[in-house]
Design an enzyme around this catalytic site. Structure first.
Site, PDB file in Angstrom:
ATOM      1  N   LYS A   1       0.825  -1.211   0.000  1.00  0.00           N
ATOM      2  CA  LYS A   1       0.000   0.000   0.000  1.00  0.00           C
ATOM      3  C   LYS A   1       0.862   1.265   0.000  1.00  0.00           C
ATOM      4  O   LYS A   1       2.084   1.201   0.162  1.00  0.00           O
ATOM      5  CB  LYS A   1      -0.968  -0.040   1.191  1.00  0.00           C
TER       6      LYS A   1
HETATM    7  C1  LIG Z   1      -5.505  -4.237   1.011  1.00  0.00           C
HETATM    8  C2  LIG Z   1      -6.982  -4.039   1.080  1.00  0.00           C
HETATM    9  C3  LIG Z   1      -7.731  -4.347   2.219  1.00  0.00           C
HETATM   10  C4  LIG Z   1      -7.171  -5.082   3.388  1.00  0.00           C
HETATM   11  O1  LIG Z   1      -6.078  -4.466   3.941  1.00  0.00           O
HETATM   12  P1  LIG Z   1      -5.192  -5.288   5.025  1.00  0.00           P
HETATM   13  O2  LIG Z   1      -4.459  -4.198   5.742  1.00  0.00           O
HETATM   14  O3  LIG Z   1      -4.303  -6.188   4.248  1.00  0.00           O
HETATM   15  O4  LIG Z   1      -6.137  -6.012   5.896  1.00  0.00           O
HETATM   16  C5  LIG Z   1      -9.063  -4.033   2.240  1.00  0.00           C
HETATM   17  N1  LIG Z   1      -9.666  -3.467   1.193  1.00  0.00           N
HETATM   18  C6  LIG Z   1      -8.994  -3.170   0.062  1.00  0.00           C
HETATM   19  C7  LIG Z   1      -9.719  -2.532  -1.062  1.00  0.00           C
HETATM   20  C8  LIG Z   1      -7.632  -3.470  -0.034  1.00  0.00           C
HETATM   21  O5  LIG Z   1      -6.975  -3.218  -1.168  1.00  0.00           O
END
Ligand SMILES: *Cc1c(COP(=O)(O)O)cnc(C)c1O
Length: 393
Positions: free
Chosen positions: A193
């Site tokens: 991210k």
């Molecule tokens: C990455 C992601 C999540 C989950 O994030 P985590 O921190 O890995 O639990 C939820 N929603 C979307 C759209 C994502 O891309």
């Protein structure tokens, strides 16, 4: 494909941008003797509130966005019999948290241009059981929040924003995602991210009630966290605590928060680099038979977590072939997402069909996500552009 120069180095689809400051802070944390949730997680929460520049916000650090979404919905007392409206074009976490609570996600299609949830489809999906809307700021582009907020107010629904892609992004006249008029917003610090701590997440809310419940439930339903107990701030010399609910183990360790402190400080700089890459791609690809990702409306910030193009009908190469050809050229790509109605669990449990979600289905079949991250050098960007031109031009 021989028309593409063979790679001397593989360009991964995503890489975190970890600097010396992050490394030094982790080392400092290791040496400090406090490696789980403690002073750095506290500081990260404080910095996060300041980053959003909104004094009345509560920021609650958790160990994933999935955990954060779960806690936010739990704090809203979503439970069996309730429905939560989610876009079908997202990662499974968005919908699974609704199931965690015994409630049902109701899937709706996305806008064919922005690939964010369609407000008209949301309104059409509302039933007497609907309690909340869970929009996703897909790829880093904010959803049409004004209409969603209006629909929620009209029908007495809560909004919890899945902002896993949206740090930093703006909506509603330059307001940062996280500061809008919704119940809660949840960010992700997963490795790929825009702000990465390996694993991690942040719940942001203006509601003291939601914040208090989420803080309680993130650590076993214990009414006072372990840092308070052992840092001598509590009564009884620190050993006594009370469990007041069957909570979860969702706290963010200081080792991850240490990384987050410095990532957050560079969040705008890293966004600017991604925006520059997006601009270079836009210019280079505008003459190719592809549909470019929708830009943010004038004056708004796009987080550019993903750069998703769609191959045109006239393309001489199909999506799956393009992915393989780029891999041969040493370029990693991905697809965001295999829509939830294509996954056996969601498809079978809720009887979902491709024809129910034409925009998501059509986009999925021809989409590809190209590398876009701040660690990419200009030469990396040029390499992606050169390969794309060779394969599609
Ligand atoms: C990455 C992601 C999540 C989950 O994030 P985590 O921190 O890995 O639990 C939820 N929603 C979307 C759209 C994502 O891309």
């Amino acid at each position: 494909m021989s028309i593409v120069t063979p790679p001397d180095r593989y360009l991964p689809f995503a890489l975190p941008d970890i600097g010396e400051a992050e490394i030094a802070e982790v080392v400092d944390t290791l040496r400090s003797g406090w490696i789980t949730t403690g002073p750095k997680a506290r500081r990260f929460e404080r910095d996060f509130g300041e980053f959003l520049a909104s004094g009345d916000l509560h920021a609650i650090a958790v160990n994933s966005a999935t955990a954060g979404l779960h806690l936010a919905l739990e704090a809203l007392q979503i439970g069996p019999g309730d429905e939560v409206i989610v876009p079908v074009h997202t990662f499974t976490a968005t919908a699974e948290v609704v199931n965690y609570l015994g409630a049902d996600p109701v899937f709706v299609d996305v806008d064919p241009v922005t690939l964010t949830i369609r407000p008209e489809a949301v309104e059409a999906a509302i039933t007497p059981r609907t309690r909340a809307i869970l929009p996703v700021h897909y790829a880093g582009l904010a959803c049409a929040m004004d209409p969603l907020v209006r629909i929620a107010a009209k029908h007495g629904l809560q909004i919890v924003e899945d902002a896993a892609h949206a740090l930093p992004a703006t909506s509603c006249g330059g307001r940062l995602i996280g500061t809008l008029d919704t119940a809660a917003t949840v960010f992700s610090f997963y490795a790929t991210k825009t702000v990465a701590t390996g694993e991690g997440g942040m719940i942001v809310t203006r509601s003291a009630k939601i914040a208090e419940r989420a803080r309680l439930m993130r650590i076993h339903g214990i009414s006072r966290d372990v840092f308070d107990r052992y840092s001598g701030k509590a009564d009884h010399g620190g050993w006594y605590y009370e469990v007041v609910a069957p909570g979860f183990k969702y706290n963010l360790p200081d080792l991850a928060a240490a990384i987050g402190l410095h990532q957050l400080a560079r969040a705008h700089a890293m966004q600017q680099r991604r925006a520059a890459i997006a601009a270079a791609y836009h210019e280079a690809f505008s003459c190719l038979p592809v549909e470019l990702p929708a830009p943010a409306p004038a004056g708004e910030l796009h987080a550019w977590h993903l750069y998703v193009i769609r191959l045109g009908r006239g393309s001489r190469i199909q999506r799956d072939e393009l992915i393989l050809a780029l891999r041969e050229a040493g370029i990693g790509t991905s697809v965001h997402y295999v829509p939830l109605h294509f996954h056996p669990y969601w498809r079978e449990r809720y009887g979902l069909r491709p024809g129910d979600f034409p925009a998501s289905t059509d986009a999925y079949r021809c989409m590809i996500s190209l590398p876009i991250y701040s660690k990419m050098a200009d030469a990396d960007v040029e390499r992606v552009i050169g390969s794309m031109r060779a394969l599609l031009g």
